[in-house]
Enzyme design. Structure first.
Site, PDB file in Angstrom:
ATOM      1  N   ASP A  66      71.811 -22.985 112.483  1.00  0.00           N
ATOM      2  CA  ASP A  66      71.556 -21.656 111.948  1.00  0.00           C
ATOM      3  C   ASP A  66      72.668 -21.236 110.981  1.00  0.00           C
ATOM      4  O   ASP A  66      73.820 -21.644 111.130  1.00  0.00           O
ATOM      5  CB  ASP A  66      71.461 -20.660 113.110  1.00  0.00           C
TER       6      ASP A  66
ATOM      7  N   GLU B 150      69.482 -24.131 108.288  1.00  0.00           N
ATOM      8  CA  GLU B 150      68.983 -22.896 107.701  1.00  0.00           C
ATOM      9  C   GLU B 150      69.993 -22.418 106.652  1.00  0.00           C
ATOM     10  O   GLU B 150      71.097 -21.993 106.990  1.00  0.00           O
ATOM     11  CB  GLU B 150      68.805 -21.811 108.762  1.00  0.00           C
TER      12      GLU B 150
ATOM     13  N   HIS C 274      77.358 -20.163 106.190  1.00  0.00           N
ATOM     14  CA  HIS C 274      78.373 -19.185 106.586  1.00  0.00           C
ATOM     15  C   HIS C 274      79.452 -19.780 107.483  1.00  0.00           C
ATOM     16  O   HIS C 274      80.070 -19.071 108.278  1.00  0.00           O
ATOM     17  CB  HIS C 274      77.703 -17.999 107.280  1.00  0.00           C
TER      18      HIS C 274
END
Length: 359
Positions: free
Chosen positions: A71, A108, A75
């Protein structure tokens, strides 16, 4: 420091405008991209990275999983360090493949294809958010060729970077409103959208509950409501962590009842999955756009693998439409809705589809 603390930038996957947070002492701050209750790990620290790799080793070796869905992959480091993100995932992949050479990694990266593409060397499978949004736009605007053209553009773009990429297509996920809601609770459009997803190229992902037509709108908790296994009074497996607002009895038919109904969403999914698994052209074939011009509401494309060739056609509008079938395509291997083929002229009713196998 003040510039960092007061930075007010939102992204496609977060509306949080403050990434640095005060733990309560007014001196030291910690980084939390999504919100203050979720501090980010410091991946500049080699010991942190080694711990992450050891966690991966545990799940692969001791538990025996086949791979990971990763996920928020862009980031790992702050947004002004994309190159460091790319390098981390290459290192992560190498570490995991050393443990399990055929490990499956899907990431993702919630962004446009130009931002997504540099992650491919580290994450060979990436979710195709452009597919999701273009599918909705096409279905709701009645613009048939919008999605095939967009998908062809994306596939060609990624192919130039690495031929080994896996296009992870989605019709919805845990961050978007449920597909049925996005399509105005129109069951005909819903079944057709799934027919498109499962006849397009890629590795399609199905979000839990879509197979029974679960509903849900933001905030996120109500996109993730409990699955309906049985009628409520019999459903001992239904979770109770939240009081559902959208996926409730009377609005959504539970799985146990859908299994018995040949026209249910569940059995529609089963039929299409079986179809996809039965024809290599649908499962792994290339996408070829037609040269012919069709009425605006017609979505048409070819799928080819070796000697096998398939023609897929959808009328995504509500009005009846007619078209000339390409030569050699007569055998129907899947049909949705009403349609008549009269000497090569196909007339399709609204939200109807046909899949033809070339002789």
């Amino acid at each position: 420091i003040a510039d960092f603390l007061n930075k007010k930038v939102i992204t496609l996957d977060s509306d949080n405008i403050r990434q640095w947070h005060d733990p309560g002492f007014g001196e030291d701050y910690y980084y939390g991209f999504f919100w203050g209750g979720m501090p980010d790990l410091n991946f500049d620290n080699p010991k942190v990275r080694e711990e992450i790799y050891d966690i991966g080793r545990f799940w692969l070796e001791e538990v025996g999983v086949d791979g990971f869905r990763l996920d928020a992959a862009k980031h790992i480091f702050p947004d002004d360090r994309p190159a460091d993100n790319h390098e981390f995932w290459k290192e992560f992949r190498a570490k995991m493949e050393a443990i399990k050479p055929d490990v499956y990694l899907v990431g993702e990266v919630y962004d446009k294809k130009e931002i997504v593409a540099p992650y491919l060397p580290g994450l060979p499978a990436l979710f195709n958010f452009d597919f999701h949004y273009t599918l909705l736009e096409a279905m709701n605007e009645g613009d048939g060729m919008l999605l095939p053209k967009k998908q062809k553009e994306i596939l060609d773009f990624y192919q130039e970077i690495t031929p080994e990429f896996i296009d992870a297509t989605i019709s919805s996920n845990h961050d978007q409103p449920r597909l049925l809601n996005e399509l105005g609770s129109d069951s005909e459009k819903y079944k057709q959208a799934i027919s498109i997803l499962l006849t397009m190229p890629g590795a399609p992902y199905l979000y839990y509950g879509e197979e029974i037509g679960m509903k849900g709108l933001k905030p996120d908790e109500h996109i993730r409501e409990p699955f309906l296994w049985e009628e409520k009074e019999k459903d001992t497996g239904r979770t109770s962590w939240i009081e559902p607002k959208y996926s409730i009895d009377g609005e959504v038919t539970p799985l146990s009842l859908q299994r018995k109904d040949p026209k249910s969403y569940f059995n529609h999914y089963k039929t299409l999955i079986s179809l996809r698994n039965s024809y290599p052209a649908l499962a792994i074939g290339e996408l070829v756009l037609p040269e012919e011009d069709f009425p605006k509401s017609i979505m048409a494309y070819y799928r080819k693998a070796g000697e096998q060739e398939i023609f897929v056609v959808h009328n995504i509008a509500k009005d009846q439409v007619s078209l000339e079938l390409p030569r050699g395509f007569e055998d129907v291997i899947f049909g949705l809705g009403d349609g008549i083929n009269s000497s090569g002229k196909l007339t399709l009713e609204g939200n109807s589809s046909r899949v033809y196998l070339k002789k």
